[in-house]
Design a protein around this motif. Structure first.
Motif, PDB file in Angstrom:
ATOM      1  N   LYS A  42     -12.774  22.941  -2.367  1.00  0.00           N
ATOM      2  CA  LYS A  42     -12.268  22.540  -3.683  1.00  0.00           C
ATOM      3  C   LYS A  42     -10.761  22.797  -3.709  1.00  0.00           C
ATOM      4  CE  LYS A  42     -13.609  23.383  -8.461  1.00  0.00           C
ATOM      5  NZ  LYS A  42     -14.395  24.335  -9.270  1.00  0.00           N
ATOM      6  N   ILE A  43      -9.997  21.734  -3.965  1.00  0.00           N
ATOM      7  CA  ILE A  43      -8.539  21.805  -3.928  1.00  0.00           C
ATOM      8  C   ILE A  43      -7.968  21.488  -5.305  1.00  0.00           C
ATOM      9  CG2 ILE A  43      -6.439  20.839  -2.906  1.00  0.00           C
ATOM     10  CD1 ILE A  43      -8.197  20.041  -0.477  1.00  0.00           C
ATOM     11  N   LEU A  44      -7.106  22.377  -5.801  1.00  0.00           N
ATOM     12  CA  LEU A  44      -6.380  22.116  -7.045  1.00  0.00           C
ATOM     13  C   LEU A  44      -5.160  21.288  -6.676  1.00  0.00           C
ATOM     14  CD1 LEU A  44      -5.694  22.491 -10.043  1.00  0.00           C
ATOM     15  CD2 LEU A  44      -4.532  24.613  -9.408  1.00  0.00           C
ATOM     16  N   VAL A  45      -5.092  20.052  -7.179  1.00  0.00           N
ATOM     17  CA  VAL A  45      -3.951  19.161  -6.939  1.00  0.00           C
ATOM     18  C   VAL A  45      -2.973  19.392  -8.086  1.00  0.00           C
ATOM     19  CG1 VAL A  45      -3.191  16.777  -6.636  1.00  0.00           C
ATOM     20  CG2 VAL A  45      -5.418  17.494  -5.748  1.00  0.00           C
ATOM     21  N   TYR A  46      -1.821  19.986  -7.754  1.00  0.00           N
ATOM     22  CA  TYR A  46      -0.862  20.401  -8.781  1.00  0.00           C
ATOM     23  C   TYR A  46      -0.389  19.244  -9.662  1.00  0.00           C
ATOM     24  CZ  TYR A  46      -0.520  24.754  -6.112  1.00  0.00           C
ATOM     25  OH  TYR A  46      -0.793  25.912  -5.464  1.00  0.00           O
ATOM     26  N   ASP A  47      -0.080  18.083  -9.050  1.00  0.00           N
ATOM     27  CA  ASP A  47       0.466  16.957  -9.809  1.00  0.00           C
ATOM     28  C   ASP A  47      -0.478  16.481 -10.909  1.00  0.00           C
ATOM     29  OD1 ASP A  47       2.556  17.167  -8.081  1.00  0.00           O
ATOM     30  OD2 ASP A  47       2.226  15.270  -7.057  1.00  0.00           O
ATOM     31  N   TYR A  48      -1.784  16.646 -10.712  1.00  0.00           N
ATOM     32  CA  TYR A  48      -2.769  16.190 -11.699  1.00  0.00           C
ATOM     33  C   TYR A  48      -3.402  17.341 -12.468  1.00  0.00           C
ATOM     34  CZ  TYR A  48      -2.416  11.748  -9.247  1.00  0.00           C
ATOM     35  OH  TYR A  48      -1.946  10.585  -8.681  1.00  0.00           O
ATOM     36  N   ASN A  49      -3.130  18.578 -12.018  1.00  0.00           N
ATOM     37  CA  ASN A  49      -3.749  19.764 -12.604  1.00  0.00           C
ATOM     38  C   ASN A  49      -5.268  19.598 -12.677  1.00  0.00           C
ATOM     39  OD1 ASN A  49      -3.711  22.387 -13.570  1.00  0.00           O
ATOM     40  ND2 ASN A  49      -3.566  21.717 -15.701  1.00  0.00           N
ATOM     41  N   GLU A 106      -3.366  13.311   0.358  1.00  0.00           N
ATOM     42  CA  GLU A 106      -2.732  11.992   0.334  1.00  0.00           C
ATOM     43  C   GLU A 106      -3.420  11.105  -0.702  1.00  0.00           C
ATOM     44  OE1 GLU A 106      -0.152  10.997   2.367  1.00  0.00           O
ATOM     45  OE2 GLU A 106      -0.084  12.976   3.334  1.00  0.00           O
ATOM     46  N   GLU A 107      -2.617  10.367  -1.459  1.00  0.00           N
ATOM     47  CA  GLU A 107      -3.166   9.405  -2.413  1.00  0.00           C
ATOM     48  C   GLU A 107      -2.700   8.015  -2.039  1.00  0.00           C
ATOM     49  OE1 GLU A 107      -3.530   8.643  -7.182  1.00  0.00           O
ATOM     50  OE2 GLU A 107      -1.662   9.468  -6.418  1.00  0.00           O
ATOM     51  N   THR A 108      -3.664   7.123  -1.837  1.00  0.00           N
ATOM     52  CA  THR A 108      -3.357   5.723  -1.530  1.00  0.00           C
ATOM     53  C   THR A 108      -4.184   4.852  -2.466  1.00  0.00           C
ATOM     54  OG1 THR A 108      -3.083   6.332   0.795  1.00  0.00           O
ATOM     55  CG2 THR A 108      -3.280   3.985   0.296  1.00  0.00           C
ATOM     56  N   ASN A 109      -3.513   4.040  -3.281  1.00  0.00           N
ATOM     57  CA  ASN A 109      -4.185   3.138  -4.227  1.00  0.00           C
ATOM     58  C   ASN A 109      -5.241   3.860  -5.075  1.00  0.00           C
ATOM     59  OD1 ASN A 109      -2.655   1.073  -3.151  1.00  0.00           O
ATOM     60  ND2 ASN A 109      -4.231   0.458  -1.705  1.00  0.00           N
ATOM     61  N   MET A 113       0.850  -1.175   0.000  1.00  0.00           N
ATOM     62  CA  MET A 113       0.000   0.000   0.000  1.00  0.00           C
ATOM     63  C   MET A 113       0.899   1.243   0.000  1.00  0.00           C
ATOM     64  SD  MET A 113      -3.330   0.677   2.302  1.00  0.00           S
ATOM     65  CE  MET A 113      -2.705   1.338   3.819  1.00  0.00           C
ATOM     66  N   MET A 114       0.936   1.919  -1.122  1.00  0.00           N
ATOM     67  CA  MET A 114       1.807   3.068  -1.305  1.00  0.00           C
ATOM     68  C   MET A 114       1.017   4.359  -1.149  1.00  0.00           C
ATOM     69  SD  MET A 114       4.981   3.233  -2.129  1.00  0.00           S
ATOM     70  CE  MET A 114       6.216   4.116  -2.994  1.00  0.00           C
ATOM     71  N   THR A 115       1.522   5.261  -0.302  1.00  0.00           N
ATOM     72  CA  THR A 115       0.871   6.547  -0.100  1.00  0.00           C
ATOM     73  C   THR A 115       1.776   7.654  -0.627  1.00  0.00           C
ATOM     74  OG1 THR A 115      -0.285   5.746   1.851  1.00  0.00           O
ATOM     75  CG2 THR A 115      -0.098   8.109   1.616  1.00  0.00           C
ATOM     76  N   HIS A 116       1.188   8.532  -1.437  1.00  0.00           N
ATOM     77  CA  HIS A 116       1.911   9.672  -1.986  1.00  0.00           C
ATOM     78  C   HIS A 116       1.317  10.953  -1.419  1.00  0.00           C
ATOM     79  CE1 HIS A 116       3.780   7.136  -5.020  1.00  0.00           C
ATOM     80  NE2 HIS A 116       2.592   6.635  -5.295  1.00  0.00           N
ATOM     81  N   SER A 117       2.186  11.889  -1.086  1.00  0.00           N
ATOM     82  CA  SER A 117       1.727  13.209  -0.663  1.00  0.00           C
ATOM     83  C   SER A 117       1.727  14.116  -1.878  1.00  0.00           C
ATOM     84  CB  SER A 117       2.651  13.788   0.400  1.00  0.00           C
ATOM     85  OG  SER A 117       2.533  13.051   1.589  1.00  0.00           O
ATOM     86  N   LEU A 118       0.601  14.729  -2.141  1.00  0.00           N
ATOM     87  CA  LEU A 118       0.447  15.620  -3.289  1.00  0.00           C
ATOM     88  C   LEU A 118       0.204  17.037  -2.791  1.00  0.00           C
ATOM     89  CD1 LEU A 118      -2.080  13.357  -5.236  1.00  0.00           C
ATOM     90  CD2 LEU A 118       0.391  13.466  -5.573  1.00  0.00           C
ATOM     91  N   LYS A 119       0.877  17.990  -3.405  1.00  0.00           N
ATOM     92  CA  LYS A 119       0.689  19.387  -3.018  1.00  0.00           C
ATOM     93  C   LYS A 119      -0.523  19.961  -3.732  1.00  0.00           C
ATOM     94  CE  LYS A 119       5.505  20.291  -1.983  1.00  0.00           C
ATOM     95  NZ  LYS A 119       6.696  21.052  -2.309  1.00  0.00           N
ATOM     96  N   GLY A 120      -1.224  20.824  -3.018  1.00  0.00           N
ATOM     97  CA  GLY A 120      -2.392  21.461  -3.607  1.00  0.00           C
ATOM     98  C   GLY A 120      -2.661  22.812  -2.985  1.00  0.00           C
ATOM     99  N   ARG A 121      -3.649  23.492  -3.541  1.00  0.00           N
ATOM    100  CA  ARG A 121      -4.061  24.791  -3.023  1.00  0.00           C
ATOM    101  C   ARG A 121      -5.586  24.848  -3.004  1.00  0.00           C
ATOM    102  NH1 ARG A 121      -1.636  29.761  -2.531  1.00  0.00           N
ATOM    103  NH2 ARG A 121       0.156  29.087  -3.741  1.00  0.00           N
ATOM    104  N   PHE A 156      -7.928  13.815   2.388  1.00  0.00           N
ATOM    105  CA  PHE A 156      -7.496  15.137   2.816  1.00  0.00           C
ATOM    106  C   PHE A 156      -7.674  15.239   4.327  1.00  0.00           C
ATOM    107  CE2 PHE A 156      -8.936  19.643   3.480  1.00  0.00           C
ATOM    108  CZ  PHE A 156      -7.683  20.210   3.388  1.00  0.00           C
ATOM    109  N   ASP A 157      -6.595  15.560   5.031  1.00  0.00           N
ATOM    110  CA  ASP A 157      -6.653  15.699   6.490  1.00  0.00           C
ATOM    111  C   ASP A 157      -7.221  17.075   6.825  1.00  0.00           C
ATOM    112  OD1 ASP A 157      -6.309  15.808   9.187  1.00  0.00           O
ATOM    113  OD2 ASP A 157      -4.144  15.453   9.155  1.00  0.00           O
ATOM    114  N   PHE A 158      -8.454  17.084   7.337  1.00  0.00           N
ATOM    115  CA  PHE A 158      -9.165  18.335   7.604  1.00  0.00           C
ATOM    116  C   PHE A 158      -8.488  19.198   8.666  1.00  0.00           C
ATOM    117  CE2 PHE A 158     -13.441  16.161   6.384  1.00  0.00           C
ATOM    118  CZ  PHE A 158     -13.071  16.176   5.050  1.00  0.00           C
ATOM    119  N   THR A 159      -7.581  18.612   9.470  1.00  0.00           N
ATOM    120  CA  THR A 159      -6.918  19.419  10.501  1.00  0.00           C
ATOM    121  C   THR A 159      -5.995  20.471   9.883  1.00  0.00           C
ATOM    122  OG1 THR A 159      -5.097  17.834  10.780  1.00  0.00           O
ATOM    123  CG2 THR A 159      -7.030  17.559  12.217  1.00  0.00           C
TER     124      THR A 159
END
Length: 131
Positions: free
Chosen positions: A59-66, A106-109, A1-9, A114-117
Motif C-alpha cells: 500500500k503506497i501513499l501517493v503524495y500528489d493525490y493524498n 508512474e501515471e500514464t493516461n 501518451m504522457m507519463t508523470h512520476s509521482l512520489k510516494g511512501r 509501480f516498478d517492483f524493482t
C-alpha cells in the motif's frame, strides 16, 4: 501518451487471503442439532467457503493525490526468490525492508504503475561461518 512520476511512501505491506464464507442463518432451535458438525452458534452456521487466492499487497501513499494505492507483489516475490511459497520469515523480511520506503509511482493516461524493482524482496544469503 504522457507519463508523470509521482512520489510516494510505502505505508503497509501485508499478506491477504481472499475467501468467501457461506453462512446459513435463522436455523430454528429444534433443527440446530442437524448442523452440530458445522462451526457457528445461535442459529447461524458456516456451511462452506471458497478460496480465491493469496496476495502480498503493498500500500503506497501517493503524495500528489493524498490517496493510497495498492499493488499485489506476490508473483514478483516468488519469481525473484525462486520459490513456490512465501514463508513467514520471507514475509517479515519484506515488511521490515520496505515499509516507510520512498518510491516512485508512474501515471500514464490515468493508470498507475509501480516498478517492483524499487522493492527489497530478496532474502540475503546466509554467510557460512568458517570454524
Amino acid at each position: 501518451m504522457m507519463t508523470h512520476s509521482l512520489k510516494g511512501r510505502i505505508v503497509n505491506v501485508e499478506k491477504n487471503v481472499h475467501q468467501a464464507t457461506y453462512l446459513i442463518s435463522g436455523i430454528k432451535k429444534k433443527d440446530q442439532w442437524k448442523y452440530w458438525h458445522h462451526p457457528g452458534s445461535n442459529g447461524t452456521v458456516v456451511s462452506g467457503s471458497d478460496y480465491y487466492g493469496t496476495t502480498i499487497d503493498v500500500k503506497i501513499l501517493v503524495y500528489d493525490y493524498n490517496k493510497c494505492v495498492t499493488f499485489d507483489i506476490r508473483n514478483y516475490v516468488l519469481q525473484v526468490n525462486g520459490k513456490k511459497k512465501i514463508s513467514s520469515k520471507l514475509l517479515d523480511y519484506i515488511v521490515k525492508s520496505n515499509e516507510g520506503k520512498k518510491v516512485v509511482v508512474e501515471e500514464t493516461n490515468g493508470n498507475l504503475r509501480f516498478d517492483f524493482t524499487q522493492l527489497d524482496v530478496k532474502m540475503p544469503m546466509k554467510s557460512k561461518s568458517r570454524e
